[in-house]
Design a protein around this motif. Structure first.
Motif, PDB file in Angstrom:
ATOM      1  N   ILE A 122       0.881  -1.237  -0.229  1.00 33.69           N
ATOM      2  CA  ILE A 122      -0.157  -0.158  -0.082  1.00 33.69           C
ATOM      3  C   ILE A 122       0.879   1.187  -0.016  1.00 33.69           C
ATOM      4  O   ILE A 122       0.912   2.247  -0.702  1.00 33.69           O
ATOM      5  N   MET A 123       2.004   1.234   0.971  1.00 43.85           N
ATOM      6  CA  MET A 123       2.844   2.569   0.779  1.00 43.85           C
ATOM      7  C   MET A 123       3.579   2.423  -0.433  1.00 43.85           C
ATOM      8  O   MET A 123       3.944   3.683  -0.920  1.00 43.85           O
ATOM      9  N   ASP A 124       4.075   1.499  -1.264  1.00 51.24           N
ATOM     10  CA  ASP A 124       4.709   1.666  -2.319  1.00 51.24           C
ATOM     11  C   ASP A 124       3.856   2.059  -3.178  1.00 51.24           C
ATOM     12  O   ASP A 124       4.254   3.441  -4.097  1.00 51.24           O
ATOM     13  N   LEU A 125       2.374   1.882  -3.358  1.00 49.40           N
ATOM     14  CA  LEU A 125       1.545   2.619  -4.564  1.00 49.40           C
ATOM     15  C   LEU A 125       1.267   4.090  -3.962  1.00 49.40           C
ATOM     16  O   LEU A 125       1.148   4.868  -4.799  1.00 49.40           O
ATOM     17  N   GLU A 181      -1.770   6.016   7.712  1.00 53.13           N
ATOM     18  CA  GLU A 181      -1.789   7.547   7.599  1.00 53.13           C
ATOM     19  C   GLU A 181      -0.567   7.877   8.512  1.00 53.13           C
ATOM     20  O   GLU A 181       0.096   8.966   7.907  1.00 53.13           O
ATOM     21  N   ALA A 182      -0.227   7.087   9.554  1.00 52.75           N
ATOM     22  CA  ALA A 182       0.896   7.692  10.511  1.00 52.75           C
ATOM     23  C   ALA A 182       2.106   7.558   9.631  1.00 52.75           C
ATOM     24  O   ALA A 182       3.133   8.279   9.586  1.00 52.75           O
ATOM     25  N   LEU A 183       2.160   6.288   8.890  1.00 53.13           N
ATOM     26  CA  LEU A 183       3.459   6.039   8.110  1.00 53.13           C
ATOM     27  C   LEU A 183       3.637   6.915   7.065  1.00 53.13           C
ATOM     28  O   LEU A 183       4.738   7.530   6.697  1.00 53.13           O
ATOM     29  N   TYR A 184       2.292   7.353   6.462  1.00 56.08           N
ATOM     30  CA  TYR A 184       2.380   8.442   5.055  1.00 56.08           C
ATOM     31  C   TYR A 184       3.099   9.671   5.729  1.00 56.08           C
ATOM     32  O   TYR A 184       3.672  10.206   5.121  1.00 56.08           O
ATOM     33  N   LYS A 185       2.606  10.163   6.701  1.00 56.52           N
ATOM     34  CA  LYS A 185       2.988  11.311   7.447  1.00 56.52           C
ATOM     35  C   LYS A 185       4.314  11.276   7.834  1.00 56.52           C
ATOM     36  O   LYS A 185       5.140  12.185   7.371  1.00 56.52           O
ATOM     37  N   ASP A 186       4.746  10.218   8.419  1.00 59.84           N
ATOM     38  CA  ASP A 186       6.203   9.988   8.696  1.00 59.84           C
ATOM     39  C   ASP A 186       7.184  10.121   7.487  1.00 59.84           C
ATOM     40  O   ASP A 186       8.266  10.626   7.388  1.00 59.84           O
ATOM     41  N   ARG A 187       6.866   9.371   6.405  1.00 54.06           N
ATOM     42  CA  ARG A 187       7.528   9.307   5.217  1.00 54.06           C
ATOM     43  C   ARG A 187       7.778  10.505   4.382  1.00 54.06           C
ATOM     44  O   ARG A 187       8.469  10.818   3.777  1.00 54.06           O
ATOM     45  N   THR A 188       6.531  11.245   4.299  1.00 56.53           N
ATOM     46  CA  THR A 188       6.209  12.464   3.547  1.00 56.53           C
ATOM     47  C   THR A 188       6.330  13.872   4.354  1.00 56.53           C
ATOM     48  O   THR A 188       6.461  14.885   3.692  1.00 56.53           O
ATOM     49  N   GLY A 189       5.806  13.730   5.598  1.00 51.30           N
ATOM     50  CA  GLY A 189       5.681  15.027   6.070  1.00 51.30           C
ATOM     51  C   GLY A 189       4.367  15.756   5.948  1.00 51.30           C
ATOM     52  O   GLY A 189       3.888  16.791   6.417  1.00 51.30           O
ATOM     53  N   LYS A 190       3.552  14.868   5.161  1.00 55.51           N
ATOM     54  CA  LYS A 190       2.196  15.688   4.586  1.00 55.51           C
ATOM     55  C   LYS A 190       1.080  14.669   5.178  1.00 55.51           C
ATOM     56  O   LYS A 190       1.417  13.451   5.535  1.00 55.51           O
ATOM     57  N   THR A 191      -0.215  15.241   5.139  1.00 56.30           N
ATOM     58  CA  THR A 191      -1.318  14.330   5.607  1.00 56.30           C
ATOM     59  C   THR A 191      -1.826  13.792   4.387  1.00 56.30           C
ATOM     60  O   THR A 191      -2.043  14.270   3.166  1.00 56.30           O
ATOM     61  N   LEU A 192      -2.284  12.586   4.579  1.00 52.80           N
ATOM     62  CA  LEU A 192      -2.688  11.657   3.365  1.00 52.80           C
ATOM     63  C   LEU A 192      -4.214  12.149   3.106  1.00 52.80           C
ATOM     64  O   LEU A 192      -5.002  12.317   4.004  1.00 52.80           O
ATOM     65  N   GLN A 193      -4.377  12.817   1.719  1.00 54.47           N
ATOM     66  CA  GLN A 193      -5.425  13.378   1.519  1.00 54.47           C
ATOM     67  C   GLN A 193      -6.589  12.324   0.766  1.00 54.47           C
ATOM     68  O   GLN A 193      -7.579  12.867   0.529  1.00 54.47           O
ATOM     69  N   THR A 194      -6.016  11.221   0.375  1.00 55.54           N
ATOM     70  CA  THR A 194      -6.980  10.457  -0.386  1.00 55.54           C
ATOM     71  C   THR A 194      -7.471   9.139   0.170  1.00 55.54           C
ATOM     72  O   THR A 194      -7.700   8.292  -0.665  1.00 55.54           O
ATOM     73  N   ALA A 195      -7.697   9.242   1.384  1.00 55.78           N
ATOM     74  CA  ALA A 195      -8.228   8.062   2.000  1.00 55.78           C
ATOM     75  C   ALA A 195      -9.640   8.243   2.409  1.00 55.78           C
ATOM     76  O   ALA A 195     -10.129   9.179   2.951  1.00 55.78           O
ATOM     77  N   THR A 196     -10.476   7.242   2.014  1.00 52.07           N
ATOM     78  CA  THR A 196     -12.006   7.222   2.370  1.00 52.07           C
ATOM     79  C   THR A 196     -12.387   5.989   2.889  1.00 52.07           C
ATOM     80  O   THR A 196     -11.969   4.879   2.417  1.00 52.07           O
ATOM     81  N   SER A 197     -13.366   6.255   3.845  1.00 50.87           N
ATOM     82  CA  SER A 197     -13.813   5.078   4.522  1.00 50.87           C
ATOM     83  C   SER A 197     -15.442   4.991   4.368  1.00 50.87           C
ATOM     84  O   SER A 197     -16.042   5.917   4.161  1.00 50.87           O
TER      85      SER A 197
END
Ligand code: G3P
Ligand code: MG
Length: 432
Positions: free
Chosen positions: A247-250, A299-315
């Motif tokens: 998921i993170m790769d993508l 989301e935490a991993l994405y933030k850690d890797r990029t410094g940004k908030t993941l904007q494209t997650a939907t539940s």
């Protein structure tokens, strides 16, 4: 076990119901069922009242009567102006086992109650991982009652609406190939699993090798040439580490191409989760981590890797309002096709165990619609008795059987009160 037969719909019907089509106008349309029921209507007001009173008196005076005596028989065929919606895990099942009162609750709704009433109901679970048909068959066996896919919504059911939107999708979660089968059944054109990607290059997940079966079932694809357009987490991940890696790769890729890395980290595919439950109830004494926890993790991993908030997650799932709109449509159709009643019920009793999804969703939906959505929290699941639920239900009860009895009793009292008021009003106008 008794043989399971499905209730026969009264008319041929379309089973696919679009959540995107469920509008406020849809919800407001159609007559609501009022007391006295149409089948008790007579040509004059006094006659109507007399018949209605007889009907209600039969209910009141005859609570202890058996279901096949005359007064109980007289209420058969009356469709109540209310319905039930049930969460599954923590309400009807726990760790795959039936909660003892669940079978009784189903019988009660199916006429084994003092009034012989048959009450419409649907199931709305955040769970998933298999086709709706397969899940309903399991549930039918577990509850000893026929459960039709037409009265069932699981976490990924609304995802079928998105099948046309994307060419190639990664489907995550569930056992073996089951979620791929579900996604293909929904009409997704090109469904990839994490196994396909691991088969392409074992180095993608350095700490896990596919089993022989997984390798055989996974498909041969060249992911250096394929763009993955969206990620769908259909069911709980069985391999968090590997699934998270892929998921993170993508998410960090350029246009969903494995092995690429975006400079801006906003070129990856969107990710959809079928629900957002951080915890759920199993037969272990403490709640277990659910799909919502995976989302928090990603989301935490994405933030850690990029410094940004993941904007494209939907539940999807509860407590999303769209799920409740969808449930309304399913309930309305079920009521019409199986019970012959048009329009939504006046009250829907939603029985759940998770304040953050079941109770919150029901309460918020209640604010959006004209009908009453009444939240009932049980003590058999996520909610820990003695604590203060984060979202307050209308009532807390021990278990699902109590929930059913509470709802039916409440509606019966309301009906009696309405009849009394109606009668008083008419008597007053006659005396004028
Ligand atoms: O994984 C399923 C769980 O999170 C909740 O299922 O039936 O309680 O909505 P349910
Ligand atoms: Mg639950």
């Amino acid at each position: 076990m008794a043989e399971i037969t499905y209730a026969q719909p009264r008319s041929s019907r379309v089973t696919s119901i679009s959540s995107t089509m469920a509008t406020r106008a849809d919800l407001d349309s159609g007559p609501t069922v009022v007391v006295p029921p149409a089948s008790y209507m007579a040509s004059t007001i006094p006659e109507t009242l007399a018949k209605a009173r007889t009907h209600v008196d039969a209910i009141v005076d005859d609570e202890t009567s058996s279901s096949d005596d005359e007064s109980s028989a007289s209420v058969r065929g009356v469709v109540p102006n209310y319905a039930f919606a049930f969460d599954i895990d923590g309400v009807l099942l726990k760790g795959g086992h039936v909660i003892p009162e669940a079978k009784e609750a189903m019988k009660y709704l199916n006429g084994e109650n003092p009034d012989g009433l048959k009450v419409p109901y649907i199931f709305v679970t955040n769970g998933g991982g298999k086709t709706e048909q397969e899940r309903c068959l399991d549930l039918s066996k577990q509850l000893d009652v026929a459960v039709s896919p037409d009265q069932f919504i699981c976490g990924h059911t609304p995802m079928r609406e998105m099948a046309e939107m994307y060419q190639t999708v990664l489907v995550v979660g569930g056992d073996g190939e089951k979620c791929r089968v579900v996604a293909e059944g929904y009409g997704f054109r090109d469904v990839v699993t994490p196994g396909d990607i691991m088969k392409w290059q074992a180095a993608v997940t350095p700490f896990r090798v596919l089993t022989e079966d997984e390798y055989k079932n996974s498909r041969d694809r060249d992911f250096s040439k394929i763009n993955i357009d969206a990620i769908f987490v259909f069911a709980d991940s069985r391999h968090w580490g590997d699934d998270t890696q892929i998921i993170m790769d993508l998410l960090l890729s350029k246009n969903g191409r494995m092995g690429t890395l975006s400079d801006t980290f906003d070129e990856g595919p969107p990710i959809y989760f079928s629900h957002n439950d951080v915890v759920w109830a199993t037969n272990f004494e403490l709640n277990r981590l659910g799909m919502g926890a995976l989302r928090v993790f990603i989301e935490a991993l994405y933030k850690d890797r990029t410094g940004k908030t993941l904007q494209t997650a939907t539940s999807f799932g509860k407590p999303q309002i769209g799920t409740f709109h969808y449930a309304t449509r399913v309930l309305e159709r079920w009521r019409k096709d199986v019970f012959g009643e048009e329009g939504p019920p006046q009250t829907v009793y939603f029985v759940g165990d998770t304040p953050e999804s079941d109770i919150r969703g029901t309460n918020e939906f209640h604010e959006h619609v004209d009908e009453e959505w009444y939240s009932i929290l049980v003590k058999t699941g996520v909610y820990q008795p003695g604590t203060v639920p984060r979202h307050q239900p209308r009532v807390i009860v021990e278990n699902v059987l109590e929930a059913v009895k509470h709802g039916m009793e409440r509606s019966r009292k309301q009906a009696l009160q309405e009849l009394d008021e109606l009668g008083n009003g008419i008597e007053a106008s006659i005396q004028k």
